[in-house]
Design a protein around this motif. Structure first.
Motif, PDB file in Angstrom:
ATOM      1  N   ASN A 313       0.843  -1.188   0.000  1.00 27.02           N
ATOM      2  CA  ASN A 313       0.000   0.000   0.000  1.00 27.02           C
ATOM      3  C   ASN A 313       0.880   1.241   0.000  1.00 27.02           C
ATOM      4  O   ASN A 313       1.889   1.299   0.725  1.00 27.02           O
ATOM      5  CB  ASN A 313      -0.912   0.029   1.222  1.00 27.02           C
ATOM      6  CG  ASN A 313      -1.941  -1.083   1.200  1.00 27.02           C
ATOM      7  OD1 ASN A 313      -2.156  -1.719   0.168  1.00 27.02           O
ATOM      8  ND2 ASN A 313      -2.593  -1.330   2.319  1.00 27.02           N
ATOM      9  N   VAL A 314       0.517   2.236  -0.801  1.00 28.93           N
ATOM     10  CA  VAL A 314       1.288   3.471  -0.920  1.00 28.93           C
ATOM     11  C   VAL A 314       0.470   4.620  -0.325  1.00 28.93           C
ATOM     12  O   VAL A 314      -0.712   4.782  -0.654  1.00 28.93           O
ATOM     13  CB  VAL A 314       1.618   3.773  -2.396  1.00 28.93           C
ATOM     14  CG1 VAL A 314       2.391   5.083  -2.516  1.00 28.93           C
ATOM     15  CG2 VAL A 314       2.421   2.625  -3.008  1.00 28.93           C
ATOM     16  N   TYR A 315       1.125   5.408   0.550  1.00 25.17           N
ATOM     17  CA  TYR A 315       0.465   6.523   1.220  1.00 25.17           C
ATOM     18  C   TYR A 315       1.182   7.820   0.838  1.00 25.17           C
ATOM     19  O   TYR A 315       2.407   7.848   0.696  1.00 25.17           O
ATOM     20  CB  TYR A 315       0.495   6.341   2.741  1.00 25.17           C
ATOM     21  CG  TYR A 315      -0.115   5.040   3.207  1.00 25.17           C
ATOM     22  CD1 TYR A 315      -1.444   4.969   3.595  1.00 25.17           C
ATOM     23  CD2 TYR A 315       0.651   3.872   3.237  1.00 25.17           C
ATOM     24  CE1 TYR A 315      -2.008   3.767   4.022  1.00 25.17           C
ATOM     25  CE2 TYR A 315       0.095   2.665   3.654  1.00 25.17           C
ATOM     26  CZ  TYR A 315      -1.229   2.621   4.041  1.00 25.17           C
ATOM     27  OH  TYR A 315      -1.784   1.433   4.449  1.00 25.17           O
ATOM     28  N   ARG A 316       0.411   8.907   0.696  1.00 25.25           N
ATOM     29  CA  ARG A 316       0.975  10.185   0.248  1.00 25.25           C
ATOM     30  C   ARG A 316       0.413  11.313   1.090  1.00 25.25           C
ATOM     31  O   ARG A 316      -0.744  11.289   1.516  1.00 25.25           O
ATOM     32  CB  ARG A 316       0.631  10.418  -1.222  1.00 25.25           C
ATOM     33  CG  ARG A 316       1.177  11.726  -1.797  1.00 25.25           C
ATOM     34  CD  ARG A 316       0.669  11.932  -3.217  1.00 25.25           C
ATOM     35  NE  ARG A 316      -0.758  12.215  -3.247  1.00 25.25           N
ATOM     36  CZ  ARG A 316      -1.555  11.925  -4.271  1.00 25.25           C
ATOM     37  NH1 ARG A 316      -1.072  11.317  -5.341  1.00 25.25           N
ATOM     38  NH2 ARG A 316      -2.838  12.219  -4.222  1.00 25.25           N
ATOM     39  N   GLY A 317       1.247  12.333   1.326  1.00 26.18           N
ATOM     40  CA  GLY A 317       0.816  13.536   2.020  1.00 26.18           C
ATOM     41  C   GLY A 317       1.656  14.716   1.575  1.00 26.18           C
ATOM     42  O   GLY A 317       2.665  14.561   0.877  1.00 26.18           O
ATOM     43  N   THR A 318       1.263  15.909   1.984  1.00 25.19           N
ATOM     44  CA  THR A 318       2.015  17.118   1.635  1.00 25.19           C
ATOM     45  C   THR A 318       2.695  17.729   2.848  1.00 25.19           C
ATOM     46  O   THR A 318       3.143  18.864   2.804  1.00 25.19           O
ATOM     47  CB  THR A 318       1.087  18.150   0.983  1.00 25.19           C
ATOM     48  OG1 THR A 318      -0.029  18.392   1.841  1.00 25.19           O
ATOM     49  CG2 THR A 318       0.585  17.650  -0.375  1.00 25.19           C
ATOM     50  N   ALA A 319       2.761  16.983   3.935  1.00 23.51           N
ATOM     51  CA  ALA A 319       3.484  17.415   5.126  1.00 23.51           C
ATOM     52  C   ALA A 319       4.183  16.208   5.715  1.00 23.51           C
ATOM     53  O   ALA A 319       3.678  15.085   5.649  1.00 23.51           O
ATOM     54  CB  ALA A 319       2.539  18.046   6.153  1.00 23.51           C
ATOM     55  N   SER A 320       5.358  16.420   6.291  1.00 27.66           N
ATOM     56  CA  SER A 320       6.107  15.327   6.896  1.00 27.66           C
ATOM     57  C   SER A 320       5.300  14.718   8.033  1.00 27.66           C
ATOM     58  O   SER A 320       4.837  15.425   8.935  1.00 27.66           O
ATOM     59  CB  SER A 320       7.449  15.842   7.422  1.00 27.66           C
ATOM     60  OG  SER A 320       8.179  14.794   8.021  1.00 27.66           O
ATOM     61  N   GLY A 321       5.085  13.411   7.980  1.00 31.76           N
ATOM     62  CA  GLY A 321       4.273  12.735   8.983  1.00 31.76           C
ATOM     63  C   GLY A 321       2.789  12.840   8.716  1.00 31.76           C
ATOM     64  O   GLY A 321       1.981  12.292   9.477  1.00 31.76           O
TER      65      GLY A 321
END
Length: 761
Positions: A313-321
């Motif tokens: 599974n791949v997870y993405r965000g625009t902030a660290s953590g």
């Protein structure tokens, strides 16, 4: 417990391959029907006989008489006692999963036979001597054990040992620690290719000097013993993985000795307790930025938890953590993923989790990337000069002639004729470059020429191998003019760009000043023109003209930390003789050939300059001949990890006040402004690259281009021109609300032409 003395229905009970049964302590007992994960507990084994009640003993006696082998079976029972099988309860075993394998000498994964995973460079997950040839690696030519800890806490005080035949290998100490969700690989601790934990070299299969080895199958069944906190658990390696299947696999083939060296490797086989769990976290996640995209790759977890990996599974965000709880992709079958439709200039953070039938692992360590078409600047490098034969064949181009130059740097001479094209393979660019920044100069045309579309000359630069735009130009010039202009152009197939001259003949000079590559280099942040140098009034340098072969080093103020290049609008004013100006990084030597502005005596000429900045934010300006005043306006900067990436387009006409394109058909008057909406831009565009041409001005003046809806800069310009002159310049300008830019003319009246050649988003 009760010890079964015969196999279940359909099973086989083979006590040995070569007559007789092995004695206790001399290799264990061979049970071909046993599973690899069967446990051996000597304490329980000693109680086995006592557990047989009288009625069971009588039943056994009947069975012995029936098979006629009483003495043989009694001997078998005695042989079994030290290695009696316990019940297959997971809680009776060590909390570790135990694997056995054999690693021949390898420094990386090169065969499906090798034990994988293997900590080639992770010494914290390895106990053994390093390779003599590769001291930083953990390859070996020996047997190997893998201890997997599927739990969330480390297990300490682990004492492993192995018995193979008459040998006991107690090599690794009594206080090992297996990290939480980690593995520990144990192998030989002596010199490589010795018999220290090399089960395949047991007698009678010792490999003697490369000449002789018996290929008789050994009956020695390896036993792995694990002691934790005083509790001892033993495991049978019934397939003889640790002993090479009972032979020297390096030199035994189908029971016969061969002199050549063969791969002895054997993949991991689990013999320990099948304490299954979710996998451990994937390793080595790497995010590589592209244009509007990020490519991910990672390595397999240290442990699959005892069950096969079913996906990632791949997870993405625009902030660290701040990676999302919902994956952007589920059960990815490979260890790669391509994430597209992203916003250039935005930092994206990624984590990956592995899945198996039990559950989902912890997430990997995060990796971040900033998708963009980043800029890498360089000092001007000459790649084309038709006057002296750099970069093109020795021949004038007549009307309608097309020439392609696939080999860069060929000594040639070419003058572009009317309607002629020249395709140039730009040398020295990285394979990933998609666009290039060129300083293009046209030297005095041989005949009178005219402007674009109308009876004027123009030069259009567009990607090699593509169709020439019907309307749009990069340079506009009149008879006898020497005109430079910065050109940002997308590369065609083979890294080529094509030059098209509309009328007459003209010499062309081209210097590479930078290039754009996906995911590398620096992003652009535009600003309204800000005066940073004016030698006429002492801004940024003393009040003095720049002399013959003189240099001036300028510290560009107000740059963001980490700036690697700047965009300066540079104007040469009132030169006393024909000359050129070269702008280069303040901490580097001046290039032997290459220029940013070329001018003749008395000419006022402007050009946009993209130049790398030194770590201190300095750039150096060099004047070749005579004296000249210099003005420089900062219009933007390039910084890795911030700003916007570049996308080039073929020149597209968005404004022409002569014919009513983009604005009413009217000249721009004195101190007048014109606001234009740039069409066709994608969402998220922050700045545009425009080739702006001023034509037929009625007075000496200047043009300033800035973001629509913002205040006009107090000092700063993009074009400087004299009455009657036609002059182009590249303009990098931030966009205002609604994709608008504003043009301001200081004096007289002037017609304006603007061609979109790229955008930043």
């Amino acid at each position: 417990m009760h010890l079964p003395l015969w196999p279940r229905s359909g099973g086989q009970h083979t006590c040995g391959e070569i007559g007789g049964l092995p004695r206790p302590g001399k290799g264990g007992v061979v049970h071909r029907f046993e599973l690899h994960d069967r446990l051996v507990d000597t304490t329980l084994g000693r109680k086995a006989t006592a557990n047989l009640g009288p009625w069971k003993r009588s039943v056994l006696a009947v069975r012995w008489r029936q098979i006629g082998a009483l003495s043989t079976v009694v001997t078998a029972v005695l042989a079994l006692l030290p290695l009696a099988l316990v019940a297959t309860k997971a809680d009776a075993a060590t909390p570790l999963n135990i694997f056995v394998g054999y690693m021949d000498t390898h420094t990386k994964v090169s065969s499906s036979s090798q034990p994988n995973p293997w900590p080639y460079t992770d010494r914290s997950s390895f106990v053994g001597s390093p390779c003599p040839t590769y001291p930083s690696k953990t390859c070996w030519d020996a047997s190997a054990i893998r201890l997997d800890n599927p739990g969330s806490t480390a297990i300490s005080g682990v004492h492993p040992s192995v018995v193979i035949g008459s040998r006991t290998y107690d090599l690794w100490g009594s206080n090992l620690t297996v990290k939480a969700h980690g593995m520990l690989v144990l192998t030989a601790t002596g010199r490589q290719k010795s018999n220290i934990f090399n089960g395949s070299d047991l007698s009678p299969n010792a490999y003697k000097g490369g000449k002789v080895a018996s290929c008789a199958r050994s009956r020695a069944i390896p036993v792995v013993q694990i002691v934790i906190a005083g509790a001892t658990t033993k495991y049978l390696d019934s397939a003889q993985v640790l002993s090479g299947g009972g032979v020297d696999k390096g030199h035994c083939l189908d029971g016969s000795f061969v002199l050549r060296r063969m791969d002895e490797s054997h993949p991991w086989v689990q013999i320990g307790s099948r304490v299954t769990s979710a996998p451990t976290a994937p390793l080595n996640l790497t995010a590589t930025a592209g244009t509007g995209s990020v490519s991910l790759s990672w390595s397999a977890p240290l442990s699959d938890g005892g069950r096969a990996i079913t996906g990632y599974n791949v997870y993405r965000g625009t902030a660290s953590g701040g990676e999302s709880g919902t994956p952007v992709a589920k059960k990815v079958s490979t260890r790669r993923f391509f994430d597209k439709n992203l916003t250039n200039g935005t930092t994206y953070y990624y984590t990956v989790a592995a899945t198996n039938a039990i559950g989902i692992s912890r997430r990997s360590a995060a990796s971040a990337a900033v998708p963009m078409m980043g800029f890498t600047g360089q000092a001007p490098t000459r790649v084309l000069d038709t006057r002296i034969g750099t970069g093109a064949p020795t021949a004038k181009l007549g009307p309608g002639v097309t020439m392609t130059v696939p080999v860069p740097g060929l000594p040639t001479t070419t003058e572009l004729g009317a309607g002629a094209t020249l395709s140039l393979a730009v040398p020295g660019l990285p394979a990933t470059a998609t666009a290039v920044a060129l300083n293009v100069t046209t030297t005095p045309p041989a005949t009178a020429t005219f402007l674009t579309v109308y009876p004027h000359s123009f030069l259009t630069v567009y990607p090699g191998g593509q169709t020439r735009p019907s309307v749009g130009s990069n340079l506009n010039y009149g008879p006898g003019q020497t005109i430079p202009n910065l050109v940002l152009v997308t590369l065609g197939a083979g890294g080529k760009v094509t030059f098209y001259n509309s009328a007459g003949t003209v010499d062309v000079i081209v210097d590479v000043v930078g290039y754009f590559t996906p995911g590398t280099g620096a992003g652009f942040t535009g600003v309204a023109p800000t005066r940073v140098l004016d030698t006429r009034v002492g801004t940024g340098a003393p009040t003095a003209k720049l002399g013959r072969r003189d240099t001036l080093t300028l510290t560009v103020p107000g740059l963001p930390a980490g700036t690697t290049a700047v965009a300066l609008n540079v104007t040469a004013i009132d030169p006393t003789t024909a000359s050129f100006l070269t702008v280069y990084p303040g901490d580097q030597s001046r290039p032997s050939v290459g220029s940013n502005l070329n001018y003749v005596a008395g000419q006022t000429i402007t050009n946009l300059v993209l130049v790398p900045a030194s770590p201190g934010g300095t750039v150096t300006l060099y004047n070749n001949a005579g004296t000249v005043d210099v003005i420089a306006d900062l219009v933007g900067s390039f910084t890795p990890g911030t700003g916007a990436g570049f996308t080039g387009v073929a020149p597209t006409r968005v404004l022409d006040t002569r014919v009513g394109t983009g604005a009413p058909t009217a000249k721009l008057g004195r101190r007048d402004t014109l606001t234009v909406t740039i069409p066709g831009l994608p969402v998220g565009t922050t700045a545009v690259a425009l080739t702006v041409t001023a034509t037929s001005p009625t007075a000496d003046s200047f043009l300033t281009v800035y973001a629509g809806g913002q205040s006009q800069p107090r000092v700063g310009s993009n074009l400087n021109y004299v009455a009657g002159e036609t002059i182009p310049n590249m303009v990098l300008v931030p966009l205002g609300t609604g994709g608008k830019v504003t043009f301001y003319n200081s004096a007289g009246t002037v017609d304006l032409i603007a061609d979109l050649v790229g955008y930043y988003n």
